[in-house]
Motif scaffolding. Sequence first.
Motif, mmCIF file in Angstrom:
data_model
loop_
_atom_site.group_PDB
_atom_site.id
_atom_site.type_symbol
_atom_site.label_atom_id
_atom_site.label_comp_id
_atom_site.label_asym_id
_atom_site.label_seq_id
_atom_site.Cartn_x
_atom_site.Cartn_y
_atom_site.Cartn_z
ATOM 1 N N GLU A 199 0.826 -1.209 0.000
ATOM 2 C CA GLU A 199 0.000 0.000 0.000
ATOM 3 C C GLU A 199 0.860 1.259 0.000
ATOM 4 O OE1 GLU A 199 -2.455 -3.276 1.854
ATOM 5 O OE2 GLU A 199 -0.370 -2.582 1.963
ATOM 6 N N GLU A 200 2.023 1.188 0.659
ATOM 7 C CA GLU A 200 2.945 2.321 0.639
ATOM 8 C C GLU A 200 3.523 2.524 -0.758
ATOM 9 O OE1 GLU A 200 5.200 2.871 4.745
ATOM 10 O OE2 GLU A 200 5.239 0.769 4.121
ATOM 11 N N PHE A 201 3.781 1.424 -1.465
ATOM 12 C CA PHE A 201 4.270 1.538 -2.836
ATOM 13 C C PHE A 201 3.286 2.331 -3.686
ATOM 14 C CE2 PHE A 201 7.858 -1.398 -3.962
ATOM 15 C CZ PHE A 201 8.258 -1.647 -2.672
ATOM 16 N N ILE A 202 2.028 1.974 -3.563
ATOM 17 C CA ILE A 202 0.996 2.609 -4.386
ATOM 18 C C ILE A 202 0.879 4.089 -4.043
ATOM 19 C CG2 ILE A 202 -1.480 2.623 -4.881
ATOM 20 C CD1 ILE A 202 -1.413 -0.442 -4.294
ATOM 21 N N GLU A 203 0.823 4.396 -2.752
ATOM 22 C CA GLU A 203 0.679 5.792 -2.337
ATOM 23 C C GLU A 203 1.944 6.596 -2.628
ATOM 24 O OE1 GLU A 203 -0.930 8.373 1.523
ATOM 25 O OE2 GLU A 203 -0.751 6.179 1.648
ATOM 26 N N CYS A 204 3.099 5.947 -2.554
ATOM 27 C CA CYS A 204 4.350 6.632 -2.858
ATOM 28 C C CYS A 204 4.373 7.097 -4.312
ATOM 29 C CB CYS A 204 5.529 5.702 -2.586
ATOM 30 S SG CYS A 204 7.144 6.403 -2.965
ATOM 31 N N GLU A 205 3.931 6.239 -5.219
ATOM 32 C CA GLU A 205 3.884 6.621 -6.630
ATOM 33 C C GLU A 205 2.960 7.819 -6.835
ATOM 34 O OE1 GLU A 205 3.507 4.384 -10.877
ATOM 35 O OE2 GLU A 205 1.962 3.881 -9.411
ATOM 36 N N LEU B 248 12.038 5.816 4.441
ATOM 37 C CA LEU B 248 12.254 6.364 3.113
ATOM 38 C C LEU B 248 12.027 5.333 2.005
ATOM 39 C CD1 LEU B 248 15.578 8.256 3.899
ATOM 40 C CD2 LEU B 248 13.312 9.309 3.625
ATOM 41 N N ALA B 249 11.754 5.884 0.827
ATOM 42 C CA ALA B 249 11.744 5.116 -0.412
ATOM 43 C C ALA B 249 12.413 5.966 -1.484
ATOM 44 C CB ALA B 249 10.333 4.739 -0.831
ATOM 45 N N HIS B 250 12.990 5.296 -2.468
ATOM 46 C CA HIS B 250 13.726 5.953 -3.552
ATOM 47 C C HIS B 250 12.957 5.692 -4.848
ATOM 48 C CE1 HIS B 250 17.928 6.433 -5.640
ATOM 49 N NE2 HIS B 250 16.982 7.085 -6.277
ATOM 50 N N GLY B 251 12.304 6.725 -5.378
ATOM 51 C CA GLY B 251 11.461 6.567 -6.551
ATOM 52 C C GLY B 251 12.231 6.699 -7.853
#
Length: 672
Positions: free
Chosen positions: A105-111, A157-160
């Motif tokens: 879910e974080e992946f989706i919202e991060c995008e 953190l995430a790196h997009g």
Amino acid sequence: MVSSTKTVSHPLDPLQPEEIEAAYNILVAEYDLGEASLCIKVELDEPSKEAMQAYDDEGESPTRRARIVIRKSADRETISAVVDLDAESVVDLEHVDGQPSIAIEEFIECEETVKAHEEWQQAVKARGVENTDRAMVDPWSVGHEFIPESVDRSKRLAHGLTFLRPSEDDGDEGYAHPISGLHTFVDLDRMEVVEVVDYGPPDEDDPIPPKGMAYREGDVDFRDDLAPYNVDQPDGPSWSVEGRKLEWQNWHMRVGWTQREGLVLHEIGYEDDGEVRPIIDRASCVEMSVPYGDQNINDRFKNAMDVGEYNIGRLAKSLTNGCDCLGHMHYWDAVMNTAEGEINRLENAICLHEEDNGTLWERSDWRTQSDEVRRRRRLVVSFVAAVGNYDYIFNWYFYQDASMEVEVRLTGIDSVSAVGPDEDPEGYGELLAPQLNGPIHQHFFNFRLDMNVDDGPNSLYRVQNQQVPVGPGGLDPMGDADERTTNPGGQAFYADRTKLSSETQAKDLIDPLKGRYWQVVNPSAENSLGKPTGYRLLPGGNVEAAMQPDSSVLERSGFIKYHLWATPYREDERFPAGTFPNQHPGGAGLPAWTEADRNLEEEDLVLWYTLGVNHVTRPEDWPILPAQVYSFKLQPVNFFDESPAIDVPPQHAIDGQDVPGHGSCHVDADDD
């Protein structure tokens, strides 16, 4: 085809939907999770070995418990809790110093967060793209060392990374059009962009690789000379399945699942003369590391740890009859949770089927013109995970000679970056298509095998070829002390067996030139020849970690330094890079545990085998990577008195045909 998820019938069965709901509700009722909290995972807190022994001996069912990991985003805290489902209470809760794995879910919202950010939009438009909705953003884990100094590493953190789809309706075709040079760092707790780093495209005049990708049905002209190949099992399969209990050709095991590991196999044993003899208590893939070797600023940071950072079980796909497996199948669903603590049921997550696998054994006598042939059949227990651009197929094979094989198949789409029209990255990468660089990288899979050969305790040996010197000093160490002989012919060699008595001694690399393997034995159990019973681990293709010893990769993924590790069983030692590897600086897990150099003689042994894959890309990998296949095997050694495959019937007996011993295979000859 059968698909079922039955109620709990055994202490090792995964949590059922009602148990996941109950566990989360109990935690919420007793503990204030606050706003914007994420339920990272709810999994069975597996019973201790002592509790399982009491269950096996006396039928005493252990307490049913759930382990829950929560990210309290508002407070930037992680908690790990244990809920007693029988007592309906929280029995343990601790604040964790570390980042849990990233939820889908974080992946989706991060995008969505990145695509709404104005600075990112301007960077994309500066490359000639007006409709930024066509873009797709893949959130990568950030590791530790490759975070900009201006970004607070204590944040979640995430790196997009950004790619451009041909249209808003296209799927992963965007992987053919990387928007290289653009890096977006996102604070997942606050779900806000904290830094946009733009190094610029590799070529200002042609910033995005032009060539697309076509691989889907309807986009490709198929070859037309392939005849149907049908697997027919008119009498059904040879296995027996009751809930999570699986029996096939003397093999016994229980099929489990966790959100972190995916497929888990429990209580693997082999039936011999009416007795099920234990071999492995628990087996699974417990961690991965995928480091990239390109020096380019746009690729050198890549090092995904797909099990610990992403929960590879949550990324599993639903398997399809006739596509992922052929013949008669049985499926198990995987019941997991969403970030809101609700039920997430993945249908057909685990596939069970049989495969014909060539010849099991054969003997032809030229004097009597007689022959005996047995076909080899294997049982396959498998699951598939789609991890971003890559797809990983995990196959656990069981054979009729009491051996087993663990196999990984790598397929999907290569991770690519853009290069200039006249640039050739040869060495650090390879051109896959015009202006598309496929960086060199490696894949490491660590498998945890909680051994229990003949109910233990077990000891460990390294076995490899040893030459014998020639000449007067060429003593034969295998001979009697008083009657030692030289090696006059120079051909003598023997299998040297070295006991690995401690954790330090057990750290080992493969050596195929010496035929090296490792053997687990039970010193207190013998076959009729007086030999201790055992199983050996035979490595297949493998590779050494190519990065420098003091690199961030080897600090964080220390388990890839060796192909074999061994430890005495400890209940809390489950993951080779530590329980929370996401953003961890390194040193946790196997490197830390084995510093104690604990005893391995006659212990409850755990083997950790690291399977390494070297991937030098090539244009034949594009746009879809044909499956790259790597495996290792486990075989019985002195576990039996003779070949356990002797009693496998010939094909004519299986088919119910009355064919005499000579010529046990039927061939259809072509008409002239």
